[in-house]
Design a protein around this motif. Structure first.
Motif, PDB file in Angstrom:
ATOM      1  N   LYS A   1      45.508  33.399  31.822  1.00 29.14           N
ATOM      2  CA  LYS A   1      46.527  32.447  32.277  1.00 29.14           C
ATOM      3  C   LYS A   1      47.009  32.798  33.687  1.00 29.14           C
ATOM      4  O   LYS A   1      47.469  31.931  34.415  1.00 29.14           O
ATOM      5  CB  LYS A   1      47.716  32.428  31.316  1.00 29.14           C
ATOM      6  CG  LYS A   1      47.452  31.661  30.033  1.00 29.14           C
ATOM      7  CD  LYS A   1      48.598  31.781  29.070  1.00 29.14           C
ATOM      8  CE  LYS A   1      49.677  30.769  29.333  1.00 29.14           C
ATOM      9  NZ  LYS A   1      50.726  30.771  28.302  1.00 29.14           N
ATOM     10  N   SER A   2      46.875  34.075  34.055  1.00 27.43           N
ATOM     11  CA  SER A   2      47.303  34.529  35.377  1.00 27.43           C
ATOM     12  C   SER A   2      46.175  34.448  36.404  1.00 27.43           C
ATOM     13  O   SER A   2      46.328  34.921  37.531  1.00 27.43           O
ATOM     14  CB  SER A   2      47.824  35.969  35.282  1.00 27.43           C
ATOM     15  OG  SER A   2      48.938  36.024  34.410  1.00 27.43           O
ATOM     16  N   GLY A   3      45.023  33.898  35.997  1.00 25.28           N
ATOM     17  CA  GLY A   3      43.946  33.652  36.946  1.00 25.28           C
ATOM     18  C   GLY A   3      42.858  34.704  37.033  1.00 25.28           C
ATOM     19  O   GLY A   3      42.048  34.683  37.954  1.00 25.28           O
ATOM     20  N   PHE A   4      42.805  35.609  36.078  1.00 25.42           N
ATOM     21  CA  PHE A   4      41.784  36.649  36.087  1.00 25.42           C
ATOM     22  C   PHE A   4      40.625  36.295  35.156  1.00 25.42           C
ATOM     23  O   PHE A   4      40.827  35.613  34.150  1.00 25.42           O
ATOM     24  CB  PHE A   4      42.370  37.995  35.643  1.00 25.42           C
ATOM     25  CG  PHE A   4      43.435  38.516  36.566  1.00 25.42           C
ATOM     26  CD1 PHE A   4      43.092  39.147  37.758  1.00 25.42           C
ATOM     27  CD2 PHE A   4      44.772  38.368  36.253  1.00 25.42           C
ATOM     28  CE1 PHE A   4      44.079  39.623  38.612  1.00 25.42           C
ATOM     29  CE2 PHE A   4      45.761  38.836  37.103  1.00 25.42           C
ATOM     30  CZ  PHE A   4      45.407  39.472  38.287  1.00 25.42           C
ATOM     31  N   GLN A   5      39.443  36.800  35.482  1.00 25.52           N
ATOM     32  CA  GLN A   5      38.314  36.748  34.558  1.00 25.52           C
ATOM     33  C   GLN A   5      38.387  38.015  33.722  1.00 25.52           C
ATOM     34  O   GLN A   5      38.691  39.091  34.251  1.00 25.52           O
ATOM     35  CB  GLN A   5      36.979  36.747  35.306  1.00 25.52           C
ATOM     36  CG  GLN A   5      36.636  35.464  35.987  1.00 25.52           C
ATOM     37  CD  GLN A   5      35.255  35.541  36.638  1.00 25.52           C
ATOM     38  OE1 GLN A   5      34.769  36.603  36.981  1.00 25.52           O
ATOM     39  NE2 GLN A   5      34.644  34.387  36.804  1.00 25.52           N
ATOM     40  N   THR A   6      38.102  37.903  32.427  1.00 21.23           N
ATOM     41  CA  THR A   6      38.215  39.077  31.565  1.00 21.23           C
ATOM     42  C   THR A   6      36.989  39.241  30.680  1.00 21.23           C
ATOM     43  O   THR A   6      36.317  38.276  30.334  1.00 21.23           O
ATOM     44  CB  THR A   6      39.450  38.986  30.652  1.00 21.23           C
ATOM     45  OG1 THR A   6      39.339  37.808  29.847  1.00 21.23           O
ATOM     46  CG2 THR A   6      40.736  38.946  31.442  1.00 21.23           C
ATOM     47  N   THR A   7      36.730  40.477  30.331  1.00 23.91           N
ATOM     48  CA  THR A   7      35.721  40.855  29.354  1.00 23.91           C
ATOM     49  C   THR A   7      36.371  41.903  28.470  1.00 23.91           C
ATOM     50  O   THR A   7      37.099  42.764  28.966  1.00 23.91           O
ATOM     51  CB  THR A   7      34.480  41.454  30.047  1.00 23.91           C
ATOM     52  OG1 THR A   7      33.933  40.483  30.936  1.00 23.91           O
ATOM     53  CG2 THR A   7      33.426  41.869  29.042  1.00 23.91           C
TER      54      THR A   7
END
Length: 119
Positions: free
Chosen positions: A23-29
């Protein structure tokens, strides 16, 4: 967009952190154990790692050492339920960039993440 590897074996907490970061604009794994964390870190370019210490297969201490020994220089924020000050000192001397104790407020974690990433 910065890519963050979340290394956390507690599924609910990993999902909570992942949702907030996305939601804060990061890509995550997400990696659920230490072995997965090493494999994912080797196969992708991350900008930051959130690392739990109490992981199955390989603990967070081992993951941190292996990442640093392999020349991974991105920031690592240790996120752990163990609030012992000695662990914080050991983690920082082993190459961690920051140390967050569970439970935490997501807003506080996000501030620490942003502070570790290049502007």
């Amino acid at each position: 967009m910065s890519k963050i590897l979340i290394v956390e074996d507690e599924a609910r907490l990993a999902a909570f952190v992942e949702k907030g970061l996305r939601k804060s604009g990061f890509q995550t794994t997400v990696a659920e154990d230490g072995e997965q964390a090493i494999l994912k870190a080797e196969s992708d370019d991350f900008d930051l790692v959130l690392l739990d210490l109490g992981l199955p297969i390989k603990d967070g201490w081992t993951v941190l050492r292996e990442l640093r020994n392999k020349g991974k220089l991105y920031p690592v924020i240790v996120v752990t339920a163990n609030s012992d000050d000695r662990n914080k000192v050991v983690a920082m001397s082993a190459g961690a960039n920051d140390f967050v104790t569970k439970p935490f407020r997501f807003k506080d974690l996000l501030q620490r993440v942003v502070a570790q990433l290049p502007a």
